[in-house]
Write a protein that holds these residues in place. Structure first.
Motif, PDB file in Angstrom:
ATOM      1  N   PHE A  90      32.177  45.832   1.224  1.00 45.96           N
ATOM      2  CA  PHE A  90      33.530  46.179   0.764  1.00 45.96           C
ATOM      3  C   PHE A  90      34.544  45.081   1.122  1.00 45.96           C
ATOM      4  CE2 PHE A  90      37.643  48.397   1.019  1.00 45.96           C
ATOM      5  CZ  PHE A  90      37.678  48.921  -0.255  1.00 45.96           C
ATOM      6  N   TRP A  91      34.266  44.332   2.188  1.00 46.79           N
ATOM      7  CA  TRP A  91      35.178  43.302   2.678  1.00 46.79           C
ATOM      8  C   TRP A  91      35.436  42.225   1.622  1.00 46.79           C
ATOM      9  CZ3 TRP A  91      39.051  42.819   5.495  1.00 46.79           C
ATOM     10  CH2 TRP A  91      39.430  41.644   6.121  1.00 46.79           C
ATOM     11  N   GLU A  92      34.527  42.130   0.639  1.00 47.33           N
ATOM     12  CA  GLU A  92      34.680  41.137  -0.442  1.00 47.33           C
ATOM     13  C   GLU A  92      35.974  41.352  -1.237  1.00 47.33           C
ATOM     14  OE1 GLU A  92      32.674  38.454  -1.503  1.00 47.33           O
ATOM     15  OE2 GLU A  92      31.913  38.785   0.523  1.00 47.33           O
ATOM     16  N   ILE A  93      36.574  42.510  -1.044  1.00 48.20           N
ATOM     17  CA  ILE A  93      37.805  42.841  -1.792  1.00 48.20           C
ATOM     18  C   ILE A  93      38.927  41.853  -1.466  1.00 48.20           C
ATOM     19  CG2 ILE A  93      38.962  44.478  -0.198  1.00 48.20           C
ATOM     20  CD1 ILE A  93      38.734  46.114  -3.216  1.00 48.20           C
ATOM     21  N   ARG A  94      38.810  41.161  -0.323  1.00 49.62           N
ATOM     22  CA  ARG A  94      39.857  40.199   0.060  1.00 49.62           C
ATOM     23  C   ARG A  94      39.961  39.036  -0.923  1.00 49.62           C
ATOM     24  NH1 ARG A  94      35.346  38.963   2.934  1.00 49.62           N
ATOM     25  NH2 ARG A  94      34.866  36.755   3.289  1.00 49.62           N
ATOM     26  N   HIS A  95      38.918  38.850  -1.742  1.00 48.03           N
ATOM     27  CA  HIS A  95      38.960  37.756  -2.724  1.00 48.03           C
ATOM     28  C   HIS A  95      39.696  38.142  -4.011  1.00 48.03           C
ATOM     29  CE1 HIS A  95      36.397  35.492  -0.131  1.00 48.03           C
ATOM     30  NE2 HIS A  95      35.395  36.353  -0.217  1.00 48.03           N
TER      31      HIS A  95
END
Lengths: 61, 506
Positions: free
Chosen positions: B466-471
């Motif tokens: 889910f951390w990929e959302i920062r992109h």
């Protein structure tokens, strides 16, 4: 249609409407009017139950 | 922009008797259609599209846009008068519209709704005319990450529409989220909570639930009040409607709400998959949040009606932006309009601005005309519509019930939906009795599937990280705004509760 006829009649009776003319007018004419609107103009075929004969009548007209 | 071509296209459309007639007919039919609970603008457009086959492109687009804009306003009529939103986009209109009608201001509420719808539609049409390629460019950057965060942003307004108790609002929203899980799992098609009932496989239909929660619940509550002697069965509104448009003072008060609602509606409408049903709640929460008197919202003030009605009609212009600029429909009505364009041999998309520029400008003009037609029809009808509340309650309640049940049936032509409608009528009545707000359920029902689908898609695409959302900067932006909205709403609600407690103590 038959259910809405009785349902509206019962509700009106419950909340104190005793005039038979008003009872009949609202509980019969409103569902019928709405059915005609839905059937003829909006192409929604509402089940008529024992009043199915009305559909044939409207179709003939 | 080719100004001379733009003006000549407007003149062509506004001076064509056929276009004028078709647009007016579409708007008139659709205002009446939209006023019937369950009859949406999409159904109106779908029903009348065969009539447009034999016409030229612009009259047929005028007819369909008239239906689209008229239906958006029509939905507010039943929301204001009988607590039954005619369309999902009118679901937030009843928050202030119905209390206004109860206070004997039904005509004023209707005129505010009509004027705001018109202004919202014009704002949408103007933005469509001047900024469509730019807005479409931003809107089309939306992937599952942005859609997920948009849904979360939408859910963040729950606190604003929760009323006195935030806890009860959250419980209602949680209940709505649970209801969304009924039916087939949208990604893997596994059955959830269907209990072997075939009609539940497709999930709960939104409109029967909506009609049940608001209209049927109101009928049950009304009958209960009359039987208990708390309301007179002969009670009726005696409001005298002296004017069909709001007065100058009201217009000055609601103007900021109209402008912000129109802009919010246009932007949300431009995002494919997001429509008027989301925009109205976002606009309501935004306008309530920035209001000097948030405690008055929900008690029957014209600002609440203006904020929601301008947003849902702004959506009509917004939804046309991706359709014309990219060939991607913004909602279900524009999907049908896309079909109408293709049938006439025109492929909407970037090339349309090169090869069919006069047609594009004529569509802009037709949307403007459709909003004008809606205003005309609305002005003519305000007095007639307001007569509905002058009926005695003992006759009005059965009529609302019949219309609501038939409306619920008409969506899928399935008697099961009547049962759903009655079931949620009882639920809504009980929730009202124990002061649980109903609007969070609606918001959760609208946004729940969008949230789930996009969450699963995003997690699949990013191998469960889910951390990929920062992109995704737009998604992060939505998330930050959502957190801000929650914090702001909490402070706002605390302020409202303190003010109310002080008033009660006095």
């Amino acid at each position: 249609m038959v259910v809405s006829f009785f349902l509206s009649g019962i509700i009106m009776w419950l909340i104190g409407l005793r005039s038979p003319v008003k009872l009949l007018l609202v509980s019969a004419l409103v569902p019928l009017g709405m059915w005609i609107v839905f059937y003829k103009f909006l192409a929604v075929n509402i089940p008529m139950g024992v009043l199915e004969v009305l559909r044939d009548m409207v179709d003939k007209i | 922009m080719d100004w001379s071509l733009l003006f000549s296209s407007y003149a062509n459309v506004f001076l064509s008797p056929q276009v004028l007639l078709m647009t007016l007919l579409g708007a008139a039919g659709s205002v009446l259609l939209g006023a019937i609970p369950g009859m949406t603008a999409t159904m109106g457009v779908a029903l009348l599209i065969p009539f447009s086959f034999g016409m030229d492109l612009i009259p047929s687009i005028g007819l369909l846009l008239g239906i689209y804009c008229g239906g958006m306003y029509g939905g507010s009529i039943s929301a204001i008068l009988i607590h039954a939103p005619g369309t999902p986009s009118a679901a937030a209109t009843l928050l202030d519209g119905y209390p206004m009608a109860k206070k004997g201001e039904a005509g004023r509420a209707l005129s505010v709704a009509m004027f705001s719808s018109f202004c919202g539609g014009i704002i949408g049409a103007l933005i469509m005319t001047f900024l469509s390629p730019l807005v479409a460019k931003v809107a089309m950057k939306f992937t599952s990450a942005e859609m997920l965060m948009l849904a979360i942003f939408g859910l963040s307004v729950i606190i604003s529409i929760s009323g006195k108790s935030i806890a009860k609002g959250l419980i209602s929203a949680f209940f709505g989220m649970l209801l969304c899980t009924i039916g087939l799992d949208p990604t893997y098609s596994k059955q959830r909570f269907t209990f072997g009932v075939t009609s539940l496989k497709g999930g709960l239909s939104f409109i029967p639930v909506l009609i049940g929660l608001f209209a049927v619940a109101e009928v049950i509550a009304g009958v209960e009040r009359i039987i208990a002697g708390r309301e007179s069965a002969q009670a009726k509104s005696n409001e005298k409607i002296t004017r069909v448009l709001p007065d100058g003072k009201t217009i000055r008060t609601i103007l900021p709400n109209i402008l912000s609602g129109g802009l919010i509606g246009t932007f949300i409408g431009a995002i494919p998959g997001a429509g008027g049903d989301i925009a109205v709640f976002v606009s309501y929460a935004f306008n309530k949040g920035v209001s000097k008197h948030p405690e008055k919202w929900g008690t029957g003030i014209p600002n609440g009606v203006a904020a929601t009605e301008s947003a849902n009609n702004g959506c009509s212009g917004g939804a046309m932006i991706p359709l014309l600029s990219l060939g991607v429909p913004g909602d279900s009505v524009t999907a049908i309009l896309l079909g109408a364009f293709i049938m006439k041999g025109i492929q909407p998309g970037p090339m349309m601005y090169v090869s069919e520029l006069p047609t594009v400008y004529k569509v802009f003009a037709a949307l403007m005309l459709a909003n004008l037609a809606m205003l005309l029809v609305g002005c003519a009808g305000v007095r007639v519509f307001a007569k509905i509340v002058s009926l005695e309650k003992r006759m009005l309640y059965p009529i609302i019930l019949i219309v609501s049940l038939l409306g619920a049936f008409s969506i899928n032509k399935n008697a099961f939906d009547i049962g759903v409608c009655v079931f949620f009528g009882v639920i809504g009545w009980l929730m009202n009795k124990y002061e649980f707000p109903l609007s969070p359920i609606l918001l959760a029902l609208i946004l729940g599937p969008m949230c789930e689908q996009n969450f699963v898609r995003f997690m699949d695409l990013n191998q469960g990280n889910f951390w990929e959302i920062r992109h995704y900067p737009i998604a992060v932006g939505f998330f930050v705004v959502a957190v801000g909205v929650v914090i702001f709403s909490l402070f706002n609600q605390r302020k409202i509760n303190k003010a109310e407690a002080a008033n009660t103590a006095e």
